[in-house]
Design a protein around this motif. Structure first.
Motif, mmCIF file in Angstrom:
data_model
loop_
_atom_site.group_PDB
_atom_site.id
_atom_site.type_symbol
_atom_site.label_atom_id
_atom_site.label_comp_id
_atom_site.label_asym_id
_atom_site.label_seq_id
_atom_site.Cartn_x
_atom_site.Cartn_y
_atom_site.Cartn_z
ATOM 1 N N LEU A 617 0.819 -1.208 0.000
ATOM 2 C CA LEU A 617 0.000 0.000 0.000
ATOM 3 C C LEU A 617 0.855 1.261 0.000
ATOM 4 C CD1 LEU A 617 -2.629 -1.238 2.591
ATOM 5 C CD2 LEU A 617 -3.105 -0.706 0.193
ATOM 6 N N ASN A 618 2.099 1.134 0.383
ATOM 7 C CA ASN A 618 2.991 2.296 0.442
ATOM 8 C C ASN A 618 3.667 2.598 -0.888
ATOM 9 O OD1 ASN A 618 2.453 2.715 3.148
ATOM 10 N ND2 ASN A 618 4.174 1.462 3.847
ATOM 11 N N ILE A 619 3.575 1.689 -1.839
ATOM 12 C CA ILE A 619 4.315 1.888 -3.098
ATOM 13 C C ILE A 619 3.425 1.564 -4.298
ATOM 14 C CG2 ILE A 619 6.668 1.620 -2.232
ATOM 15 C CD1 ILE A 619 4.874 -1.378 -3.645
ATOM 16 N N VAL A 620 2.174 1.965 -4.253
ATOM 17 C CA VAL A 620 1.244 1.669 -5.350
ATOM 18 C C VAL A 620 1.707 2.350 -6.630
ATOM 19 C CG1 VAL A 620 -1.101 2.078 -6.193
ATOM 20 C CG2 VAL A 620 -0.730 1.250 -3.859
ATOM 21 N N ASP A 621 1.713 1.595 -7.714
ATOM 22 C CA ASP A 621 2.019 2.135 -9.038
ATOM 23 C C ASP A 621 0.902 1.661 -9.971
ATOM 24 O OD1 ASP A 621 2.936 2.912 -11.487
ATOM 25 O OD2 ASP A 621 4.949 2.077 -11.261
#
Length: 839
Positions: A617-621
């Motif tokens: 959830l901290n690095i959604v692309d």
């Protein structure tokens, strides 16, 4: 004097040999009853375990020999090695082995025939093991009795190889089917989906929901939809052969999904005149002489079949052995064919020019790549495991996890809890949306190659699926037959562009006769089905879904249709008929869409939450095919088992849910949030408890066990540590640039070869962990990281995985990315190949 010494040495050698033979025979007997007999018996009765893995005769024989002989030989070898050092220690070790094997036999008996569960069963089994070892030591007749039983393991082996249902895979027959003339030049496209309840496609008036499923609606406009079509079997390995042969499944005995048991099928019917390009995911009905052009696809559920055979056999054995609740903590084996609990094999997602992700999963893109212009008339056939479990996909082509979240609230394939069953239904409907996108891709590629308009195209599924609480998910009963018996069936004739709906009595066994009728081919053998074209279907009939072993579930079609109407009303009441209503199924739906800042929220003092997968959830692309919309975790602190919860993403409530008890005493929760709730980069997730009167409390928490590098150890936030020792787990890792950042290499303990010429790898690392600037950003078991062979090593010591770019720091010497292999609680940093882009 020298002669006396020589005689004593000879007697010592004879004594050692006799001890080895006697103890080896006794260990083989105990191991046979503890390990070989239960496993070979269950797999002998379920030979599909081997057939879906495409296991060869040699592999099956070697597997059976290994199960029977390797465990006792390994135990005996350990004893003899200890005996070289200390004879007394060897005797004690032998008693320990005897006690352990007797305990396994007792535990297996208790698990199957006793009301004892949990720790009670383990304690009784342990006591039985100790008692057995004492009797073995104190009563010589016990050891003699075991020695007399020495032939038992070989008998178990022989029964498996020669008398079980698996013997048909050991001694394979290749029946000959006489070729016959086929004059037609019409292309045939047959798409078989799996575990597909057709009410998922329907609106309130029982038409295709064009908003949710535009591609099925488009197909319906060009075809005849047999809206009341039913299956004849509930198991894929029997239902798909019925589709491909037009012949009813056997009521008695076991017909395997292989050519030897189904030689008269659509492939041998059209093979003499047609080029055949078939992708069979579970079955092996197309003979090599016909399907030589296209290598058979491995099913998505069973990749890396050699490793899967050993790994999954171990999980099957644990299910036979462990009592509740321990059996609930290991991967389920009732919902898929293999790779239990492991990451699904991922086909490379294909982005379009507009950036849209193509739905390539479950062999769809592989099948679409086979279409071609011109040449001989062609039969294109796909069996895709869509929308079958595991549920992982979103309608737009993305997936919401690196691996599929487990189904909760289900036990032995029966729904035990209503709320987890409804959430599974939600995930199923989302995967039906993905299946719709997959159908759209197939049709679009057919049109691009000029095939679609000329083709006879049939889209069907093998059977339905049920989410009815208190009922099996797949096995039909009188209470869930309306969910299992119906499945989609569309027939598009060549050049057809008008929609028809036929509610007559149609079955899956009618597919092959329909193809033969349209092509003008006479079927030179008996089939049980009838062509759907050129006749008026009966308005009613007896729906008969066979269970095997002479059993079936029956009901009149008219009665079943009334039950289906009620099931459709229930589905619409739960999930509505719009894309947004699919996400409004929990308690307090009026909260969804509201800003948390606009609500009276207090911090909770005693209740907390631990989220799974917070790092994703901290690095959604959003440019990638991974979008973690499934939020799950468990409650901590002072809480009730069932609580009303709300899940807020980036300051707005996006879903509501209930918590529920899981195995091991934990209280779980999960919720699906809409795709547009997530933004690129960091996403803030909060879980709120909703109390009576609308009072809200925000639960404390985050991810559990955050790991950091501190000196020569890996330290978790709870204080536990893993020591880092150089060379404890040797390995090598390589960086592979791309849209996703790839990491490939190996990590395993090694030992020097017997001949002294180098080393061999012997024990694969348990886990691979990646640290960025001292903080863990990724960790996963190696058996979920596409294990593969390395160089000429005999085992699967390699790994490969891909990470989103935002998860890692910018490249350059100013940042560090370190990869560790961990085995038995000890970590080692893996060596890096040249080209590593960080310091």
């Amino acid at each position: 004097m020298l002669g006396r010494f020589t005689l004593r040495a000879r007697r010592t050698e004879q004594s050692l040999l006799r001890t080895a033979l006697v103890r080896g025979a006794q260990l083989a007997v105990l191991s046979g009853f503890a390990l070989a007999e239960p496993l070979l018996d269950i797999l002998g009765k379920n030979p599909e375990f081997f057939s879906v893995r495409r296991s060869t005769s040699t592999q099956i024989v070697l597997f059976a020999l290994a199960v029977t002989l390797v465990p006792p030989l390994a135990l005996l070898a350990i004893e003899l090695l200890v005996r070289v050092v200390n004879r007394d220690a060897s005797d004690v070790l032998h008693l320990v082995f005897v006690a352990g094997l007797v305990a396994l036999i007792a535990l297996h008996t208790l698990t199957n025939d006793s009301s004892l569960t949990g720790a009670d069963a383990l304690l009784v089994a342990a006591a039985a093991g100790v008692l057995g070892a004492l009797l073995y030591r104190q009563a010589p007749p016990v050891g003699s009795f075991l020695t007399v039983l020495a032939p038992a393991p070989l008998i178990f082996l022989a029964l498996f190889l020669f008398s079980s249902d698996a013997s048909k895979l050991v001694f394979v027959k290749t029946p000959h089917v006489k070729a016959h003339k086929v004059d037609s030049t019409t292309p045939v496209v047959l798409v078989v989906f799996d575990e597909f309840a057709p009410i998922s496609l329907m609106t309130r008036d029982e038409h295709i929901d064009a908003q949710r499923y535009p591609n099925f609606a488009a197909l319906a406009r060009d075809s005849t939809w047999y809206r009341s079509a039913t299956t004849v079997q509930w198991l894929t390995e029997q239902a798909v052969p019925a589709v491909l042969t037009g012949i009813l499944p056997q009521q008695h005995g076991t017909a395997l999904p292989i050519y030897a048991d189904h030689p008269r099928n659509i492939f041998t019917l059209l093979g003499p005149g047609y080029r055949v390009r078939a992708v069979e995911s579970i079955t092996q009905l197309c003979p090599q002489r016909i399907c030589h052009e296209v290598r058979r696809a491995s099913p998505a559920a069973v990749s890396d079949t050699t490793h899967s055979l050993a790994s999954d056999a171990g999980i099957v054995y644990l299910h036979l052995l462990l009592p509740e609740p321990y059996s609930e903590r290991i991967p389920d084996i009732s919902d898929s064919w293999g790779n239990f609990g492991q990451k699904e094999k991922r086909e490379q997602a294909e982005p379009t020019a507009a950036g849209k992700i193509e739905p390539c999963g479950r062999n769809v893109c592989r099948f679409a790549s086979l279409f071609s212009r011109g040449g001989r008339p062609t039969l294109y056939m796909l069996h895709s495991l869509l929308p079958h479990v595991p549920y992982l996909y979103l309608p737009d082509g993305r997936r919401y996890g690196i691996q599929s979240p487990l189904l909760r609230g289900i036990k032995r394939n029966e729904w035990k809890r209503a709320w987890p069953a409804r959430q599974a239904y939600q995930r199923f409907l989302l995967q039906v949306g993905y299946t719709d996108s997959a159908l759209g891709l197939i049709v679009r590629r057919l049109k691009e190659k000029g095939i679609y308009d000329r083709a006879l195209m049939i889209v069907v599924a093998d059977h339905g699926v049920s989410f009815r609480p208190g009922q099996p998910r797949r096995r039909p009963t009188p209470q869930n037959l309306q969910d299992i018996a119906f499945m989609p069936l569309f027939v598009k004739l060549p050049h057809q562009h008008t929609a028809r709906i036929d509610d007559g009595f149609a079955q899956t066994i009618d597919v092959v006769p329909t193809i033969a009728h349209v092509l003008g081919v006479k079927i030179p053998w008996h089939v049980d089905g009838h062509s759907l074209v050129g006749r008026k279907l009966a308005r009613d009939g007896l729906v008969d879904v066979r269970l095997g072993h002479g059993k079936q579930v029956r009901m009149r079609l008219s009665a079943l249709l009334r039950l289906r109407k009620q099931a459709l009303r229930e589905q619409l009441a739960s999930f509505g008929s719009t894309s947004s209503s699919l996400y409004r199924l929990g308690p307090n739906p009026d909260l969804i869409g509201k800003a948390v800042s606009s609500l009276p929220v207090e911090p909770s003092e005693n209740e907390g939450v631990e989220l799974d997968g917070q790092e994703l959830l901290n690095i959604v692309d959003r440019r990638t095919d991974l979008l973690p919309t499934w939020i799950q975790g468990h409650l901590t602190g002072d809480h009730q088992q069932r609580e009303d919860l709300a899940v807020a993403v980036n300051g707005r409530i996006e879903a509501t849910t209930w918590s529920f008890a899981g195995p091991g005493g934990e209280t779980f929760f999960s919720a699906m949030v809409p795709e547009d709730a997530l933004r690129n980069g960091h996403n803030q997730v909060a879980v709120l408890a909703v109390h009576a009167g609308g009072r809200l409390e925000e639960l404390k928490g985050g991810t559990a066990g955050t790991m950091k590098l501190v000196g020569n150890e890996i330290r978790a936030s709870d204080g536990t540590t893993i020591p880092i020792r150089r060379g404890a787990v040797p390995g090598l890792v390589q960086f592979i640039p791309g849209p996703l950042l790839g990491f490939s290499g190996w990590a395993a303990q090694r030992e020097r070869k017997v001949n002294g010429s180098g080393f061999k790898l012997v024990h694969r690392a348990d886990t691979i962990s990646v640290f960025a600037d001292g903080r863990e950003v990724f960790s996963a078991p190696t058996d979920q990281l596409l294990p593969h062979r390395v160089d000429k090593q005999s085992g699967l010591f390699g790994f490969h995985f891909e990470l989103p770019k935002p998860l890692l720091p910018p490249r350059g010497s100013g940042h560090q990315v370190r990869v560790f292999g961990i085995r038995n609680g000890v970590a080692s940093e893996l060596a890096r190949k040249p080209g590593w882009p960080w310091g």
